[in-house]
Design an enzyme around this catalytic site. Structure first.
Site, PDB file in Angstrom:
ATOM      1  N   CYS A   2      25.792  -0.573  17.270  1.00  0.00           N
ATOM      2  CA  CYS A   2      25.248  -1.199  16.002  1.00  0.00           C
ATOM      3  C   CYS A   2      25.023  -0.412  14.898  1.00  0.00           C
ATOM      4  CB  CYS A   2      23.918  -1.878  16.250  1.00  0.00           C
ATOM      5  SG  CYS A   2      24.130  -2.988  17.741  1.00  0.00           S
ATOM      6  N   ARG A  27      32.272   0.599  11.238  1.00  0.00           N
ATOM      7  CA  ARG A  27      32.074   0.716  12.666  1.00  0.00           C
ATOM      8  C   ARG A  27      32.391  -0.656  13.446  1.00  0.00           C
ATOM      9  NH1 ARG A  27      26.960   4.179  13.862  1.00  0.00           N
ATOM     10  NH2 ARG A  27      27.093   2.999  15.723  1.00  0.00           N
ATOM     11  N   TRP A  77      26.517  -5.145  17.230  1.00  0.00           N
ATOM     12  CA  TRP A  77      27.833  -4.951  18.208  1.00  0.00           C
ATOM     13  C   TRP A  77      27.279  -5.555  19.666  1.00  0.00           C
ATOM     14  CZ3 TRP A  77      33.010  -2.283  17.754  1.00  0.00           C
ATOM     15  CH2 TRP A  77      33.566  -2.122  19.088  1.00  0.00           C
ATOM     16  N   ASN A 103      19.501  -0.459  17.787  1.00  0.00           N
ATOM     17  CA  ASN A 103      20.996   0.151  18.395  1.00  0.00           C
ATOM     18  C   ASN A 103      20.750   0.918  19.523  1.00  0.00           C
ATOM     19  OD1 ASN A 103      23.693   0.836  18.451  1.00  0.00           O
ATOM     20  ND2 ASN A 103      23.473   2.593  17.388  1.00  0.00           N
ATOM     21  N   GLY A 104      21.628   0.411  20.548  1.00  0.00           N
ATOM     22  CA  GLY A 104      21.397   0.896  21.819  1.00  0.00           C
ATOM     23  C   GLY A 104      21.326   0.130  23.187  1.00  0.00           C
ATOM     24  N   GLU A 486      48.913  10.274  30.482  1.00  0.00           N
ATOM     25  CA  GLU A 486      48.020  10.149  29.269  1.00  0.00           C
ATOM     26  C   GLU A 486      48.093  11.430  28.416  1.00  0.00           C
ATOM     27  OE1 GLU A 486      46.869   7.850  27.820  1.00  0.00           O
ATOM     28  OE2 GLU A 486      45.340   8.487  26.570  1.00  0.00           O
ATOM     29  N   LYS A 490      49.679  11.639  24.589  1.00  0.00           N
ATOM     30  CA  LYS A 490      48.721  11.981  23.243  1.00  0.00           C
ATOM     31  C   LYS A 490      49.747  12.945  22.657  1.00  0.00           C
ATOM     32  CE  LYS A 490      46.506   9.540  23.260  1.00  0.00           C
ATOM     33  NZ  LYS A 490      46.075   8.528  23.922  1.00  0.00           N
ATOM     34  N   GLU A 493      52.927  10.900  20.985  1.00  0.00           N
ATOM     35  CA  GLU A 493      52.659  10.206  19.859  1.00  0.00           C
ATOM     36  C   GLU A 493      52.088  10.980  18.552  1.00  0.00           C
ATOM     37  OE1 GLU A 493      49.646   7.120  20.522  1.00  0.00           O
ATOM     38  OE2 GLU A 493      48.491   8.372  22.001  1.00  0.00           O
ATOM     39  N   HIS A 509      62.954  15.569  42.734  1.00  0.00           N
ATOM     40  CA  HIS A 509      63.911  14.558  42.898  1.00  0.00           C
ATOM     41  C   HIS A 509      64.907  14.385  41.515  1.00  0.00           C
ATOM     42  CE1 HIS A 509      62.393  13.857  46.926  1.00  0.00           C
ATOM     43  NE2 HIS A 509      61.016  13.790  46.233  1.00  0.00           N
ATOM     44  N   LYS A 608      47.296   0.587  15.400  1.00  0.00           N
ATOM     45  CA  LYS A 608      46.542   0.623  16.243  1.00  0.00           C
ATOM     46  C   LYS A 608      46.323  -0.647  17.256  1.00  0.00           C
ATOM     47  CE  LYS A 608      42.436   2.009  18.150  1.00  0.00           C
ATOM     48  NZ  LYS A 608      42.757   3.304  18.951  1.00  0.00           N
TER      49      LYS A 608
HETATM   50  C1  F6R Z   1      47.991   5.382  22.697  1.00  0.00           C
HETATM   51  C2  F6R Z   1      47.619   3.968  22.382  1.00  0.00           C
HETATM   52  C3  F6R Z   1      48.139   2.912  22.836  1.00  0.00           C
HETATM   53  C4  F6R Z   1      47.284   1.666  23.310  1.00  0.00           C
HETATM   54  C5  F6R Z   1      48.016   0.459  23.646  1.00  0.00           C
HETATM   55  C6  F6R Z   1      47.209  -0.687  24.272  1.00  0.00           C
HETATM   56  O1  F6R Z   1      47.158   6.445  22.359  1.00  0.00           O
HETATM   57  O2  F6R Z   1      46.233   4.225  21.884  1.00  0.00           O
HETATM   58  O3  F6R Z   1      48.992   2.997  23.970  1.00  0.00           O
HETATM   59  O4  F6R Z   1      46.666   2.103  24.413  1.00  0.00           O
HETATM   60  O5  F6R Z   1      48.707  -0.167  22.581  1.00  0.00           O
HETATM   61  O6  F6R Z   1      46.138  -0.804  23.199  1.00  0.00           O
HETATM   62  P1  F6R Z   1      44.833  -1.605  23.700  1.00  0.00           P
HETATM   63  O7  F6R Z   1      44.050  -0.889  24.572  1.00  0.00           O
HETATM   64  O8  F6R Z   1      44.030  -1.769  22.518  1.00  0.00           O
HETATM   65  O9  F6R Z   1      45.386  -3.019  24.797  1.00  0.00           O
END
Ligand code: F6R
Length: 613
Positions: A2, A27, A77, A103-104, A486, A490, A493, A509, A608
Site C-alpha cells: 500500500c 505502485r 493493495w 502498509n504491511g 530464466e 533475462k 530480452e 545430445h 509488460k
Molecule cells: C520476462 C517476462 C515475461 C513474463 C510473461 C508472463 O521477463 O516478464 O516472460 O513473465 O509475459 O507474464 P505474467 O507473469 O504476467 O503472466
C-alpha cells in the site's frame, strides 16, 4: 504494497493528501481513502474503484468540511479482505476518534482480533490492519498519550508495518512507526509529512528523514521526535534527496529494473509473512480450496508463460519431491490447444505476475471447462486470472514496472514452494519437523538474497570482460535448469544477445556442436548432488574453447578448476537455490544490457502484459 501519506500543520491538507496519493498511483492499488482529524472530529472518505479509486476519492472529498490542518491518506493493495470500500483505509476505532493507516501485514491479527472482540470491540472490516485502531483505542483508554499508545500497541503485533495513527482527542499529532515496510518523514516550516515513498511528498517537504525498523515518530506542526520500541529517544537520519519526480519514483535507482532487483529480499519476505500458524500449519488466507480437496489432489498441472513458466518449473521439483505428487508443467499457449486430459483430482495452477496474460487465462479457462480445480498464483490482487480461478494465492512482490520480470519470479517461487509444503503436510509425505526445518530455511532466503545483492560489483566486473561476446549457453541441472532458462531469458530480452538455457546433461545430445572459442557458458553449479556431473559438463565445454562463468556456493573449492569466472552465492537447501542463484544472473543481464546501451526497463518488441495471443 500500500501507499501511505500524512500531513500535520498544513493549510491545504486535502490537496496535499490527494496529490500525494496520485503520486503513489505508480505502485498500483485497488482502493483509496483519507481521514481528516481535528479536536473532537474525524472526517473520512474511502473508495474502491480499482485504478479509478483516487479520482473517485477526489470527488468524494469535495464534500469535506473546510479547515482541517491534519490528515492521513492511503492507497490499498489488498492482502487481507477483499478490495471493497469497507476494507479501505483509514480504519477507525469503536469511538471513531482514532484513525489509522497501515502498509504491511499483521501476522497475528486473527488472535488479536479475537481477544479484542471478546473485550467488546466492534470491527467493521475484514482487514488485518483494523486491529491497530482498536489496540490504540484500548491503550488511549488507559490514559496513554497517542505516542505511548502506539508504542504499547506495537509490542503486541508480529509482522510488517508502516503505520500512522491520529486521534481527534489529541489533534494536530500524527504518530507513525515502521517495521519492514517503508516510511519517511518530511519537514517544511510549520508542516510535517510522512509517506511510504518520497514521491508522495517530494515537492512539499524540504528535508527528509529515514525511519528505521521499530522506530516510532511523533509529528506535530513544529516538527517531530522519535523513540524506539522500548521508549528510548532515537535520532532519525536525514536523507540527501536531490531527485526529480521520475528519479523519486525509481527510489533513487537509475531504472525500475535495478530498483525491483533490489526489492527482492522484501518480495520474498512479504510473500512468506503470515503463512505459518503457531502450530506449524502452512496457511493461505485467501486460498478458497478446502484441505480435503487439496488432500484429494491426484495430479498437478502448472500453466504459465515466460518467467512465470520458469517459476512453475521449479515448483515441479518441489511438489514432486516434498508432496510426492506427479506434476506436469505446460506453456500456457500450448496447453490450451492440445486437447489436454483433465482427470478427476487434477489441480491446475495458473502462474502469472500480472494475472492478465491471455495465454494463461485461456489455459485456466480450458482447464476449468474440463473439470479441473484451478488455483491462481498472481501478484495483482483481483486480476482476471485471480477472479476466474477457484482460488488464489497472492505473491506480494509489489508493483513490477520493468518489463523484464525479476522480483515477481522470486516471489512466485516462494509462494509455490509454500504450496508444495502445504501439500506435503496434508499428504503427510514430510514429517512435521522436516516441514518446520524447510520453512525455517525458506525464511532465511530473503537475507541470503540481500547478501548476493551486496556482491553486485563482482558481477559488473565479469560483465565488463564479456561485453564483446555474442553467444551464451546457460546450463543447470535439477532446479538449476529452470534457473538457467530464466538467466538466459533475462539476457536475451534485455541485451538482444543470443542466449539459450539447457539442462547441462542434454548438451552432449546436440548443442555441444555449437561450442567453440568465443561462446560463453554460464553454469548454475550450486547443487551438491549434481556437482560432479556438472563439473564434467563444464570440462567438456572448456576443452572446446568456451569461456565459463559459474554461479557457485561460497564453500565450492573445485569450481575454479573449470570456470574462468565465479559468481559466489551462500549455501542453502538446493530447492531454494533458484531464488538466490537467479540474482547474479539478473545482475549479469542488467550489466550487459547497460554496457551495450540498451533500455533495460523497456526492451524492444516486448510488453509488460501480453493480452493478445
Ligand atoms: C520476462 C517476462 C515475461 C513474463 C510473461 C508472463 O521477463 O516478464 O516472460 O513473465 O509475459 O507474464 P505474467 O507473469 O504476467 O503472466
Amino acid at each position: 504494497m500500500c501507499g501511505i501519506i500524512g500531513v500535520v500543520g498544513s493549510s491545504d491538507t486535502l490537496d496535499t493528501l490527494l496529490e500525494g496519493l496520485t503520486r503513489l498511483e505508480y505502485r498500483g492499488y485497488d482502493s483509496a481513502g483519507v481521514a481528516l482529524v481535528r479536536q473532537g472530529q474525524t472526517w473520512r472518505a474511502r473508495t474502491a474503484e480499482g485504478t479509478e479509486s483516487v479520482s473517485a476519492l477526489k470527488e468524494e472529498c469535495k464534500k469535506a468540511p473546510r479547515g482541517f490542518t491534519s490528515g492521513i491518506g492511503h492507497t490499498r493493495w489488498a492482502t487481507h479482505g477483499a478490495p471493497e470500500a469497507v476494507n479501505a483505509h483509514p480504519h477507525l476505532d469503536c469511538s471513531g476518534h482514532v484513525a489509522i493507516i497501515h502498509n504491511g501485514i499483521i501476522e497475528n491479527h486473527a488472535e488479536i482480533r479475537a481477544e479484542l472482540e471478546a473485550r467488546g470491540h466492534l470491527f467493521s472490516s475484514r482487514t488485518d490492519s483494523e486491529v491497530l485502531a482498536h489496540l490504540v483505542e484500548e491503550a488511549r483508554g488507559g490514559g496513554a498519550e497517542l505516542m505511548e499508545a502506539v508504542r504499547v500497541s506495537l509490542l503486541t503485533v508480529r509482522g510488517a508495518f508502516a503505520v500512522a495513527a491520529m486521534d481527534a482527542t489529541e489533534p494536530d499529532v500524527i504518530v507513525a512507526a515502521r517495521r519492514i515496510s517503508p516510511l519517511v518523514v518530511g519537514t517544511a516550516p510549520g508542516v510535517t509529512y510522512l509517506a511510504s515513498d518520497i514521491p508522495a511528498i517530494l515537492d512539499r517537504a524540504t528535508a527528509f528523514y529515514a525511519v528505521n525498523d521499530d522506530e516510532i515518530v511523533r509529528m506535530g506542526p513544529e516538527g517531530f521526535r522519535a523513540i524506539d520500541l522500548e521508549g528510548a529517544p532515537v535520532r532519525l537520519k536525514q536523507l540527501t534527496i536531490d531527485w526529480d519526480l521520475e528519479t523519486a519514483e525509481k527510489g533513487g535507482f537509475d531504472d525500475f529494473m535495478s530498483k525491483e532487483i533490489a526489492e527482492q529480499p522484501d518480495a520474498i519476505r512479504a510473500t512468506l509473512l503470515d503463512r505459518r500458524r503457531k502450530d506449524g500449519t502452512i496457511t493461505f488466507d485467501e486460498l478458497r480450496v478446502s484441505d480435503d480437496e487439496l488432500r484429494d489432489v491426484k495430479r498437478v498441472v502448472l500453466v504459465a508463460a515466460g518467467t512465470s513458466h520458469h517459476a512453475a518449473l521449479v515448483a515441479k521439483y518441489a511438489i514432486e519431491r516434498w508432496a510426492r505428487l506427479g506434476v506436469d508443467v505446460d506453456i500456457a499457449s500450448e496447453y490450451r490447444y492440445r486437447d489436454p486430459i483433465v482427470e478427476v483430482g487434477t489441480l491446475v495452477i495458473g502462474v502469472s505476475q500480472s494475472g492478465e496474460t491471455i495465454d494463461t487465462i485461456q489455459a485456466a479457462r480450458e482447464a476449468r471447462r474440463r473439470g479441473a480445480r484451478v488455483v491462481a498464483i498472481s501478484n495483482i490482487v483481483d486480476s482476471s486470472l485471480a477472479r476466474e480461478s477457484d482460488a488464489v494465492i497472492y505473491t506480494r512482490a509489489g508493483l513490477e514496472v520493468s518489463v523484464a520480470s525479476t522480483k515477481a519470479f522470486v516471489a512466485q517461487v516462494a509462494a509455490l514452494e509454500l504450496l508444495a509444503l502445504r501439500l506435503a503436510q496434508l499428504r503427510q509425505t514430510l514429517s512435521p519437523s522436516d516441514v518446520d526445518a524447510l520453512f525455517l530455511g525458506l525464511s532465511h532466503v530473503s537475507a541470503q538474497v540481500a547478501q548476493v545483492l551486496a556482491r553486485g560489483a563482482d558481477v559488473d566486473d565479469v560483465a565488463k570482460q564479456l561485453l564483446g561476446a555474442r553467444d551464451f549457453f546457460f546450463l543447470g541441472r535439477h532446479v538449476g535448469f529452470p534457473t538457467a532458462l530464466e538467466g538466459a531469458l533475462k539476457l536475451k530480452e534485455l541485451s538482444y544477445l543470443h542466449a539459450e538455457g539447457y539442462p547441462a546433461g542434454e548438451l552432449k545430445h546436440g548443442p555441444l556442436a555449437l561450442i567453440e572459442p568465443g561462446v560463453v557458458v554460464v553454469a548454475v553449479a550450486t547443487d551438491p548432488a549434481m556437482h560432479e556431473k556438472l563439473l564434467s559438463n563444464l570440462a567438456e565445454v572448456k576443452a572446446r574453447g568456451a569461456t565459463v562463468v559459474a554461479v557457485a556456493t561460497d564453500d565450492d573449492e573445485k569450481i575454479e578448476a573449470v570456470a574462468d569466472y565465479v559468481l559466489r552465492v551462500p549455501v542453502t537447501e538446493p530447492m531454494f537455490t533458484p531464488m538466490i542463484d537467479i540474482v547474479p544472473l539478473q545482475l549479469f543481464a542488467y550489466a550487459m544490457a547497460r554496457g551495450l546501451g540498451k533500455n533495460v526497463d523497456r526492451p524492444r518488441n516486448l510488453a509488460k502484459t501480453v493480452t493478445v495471443e
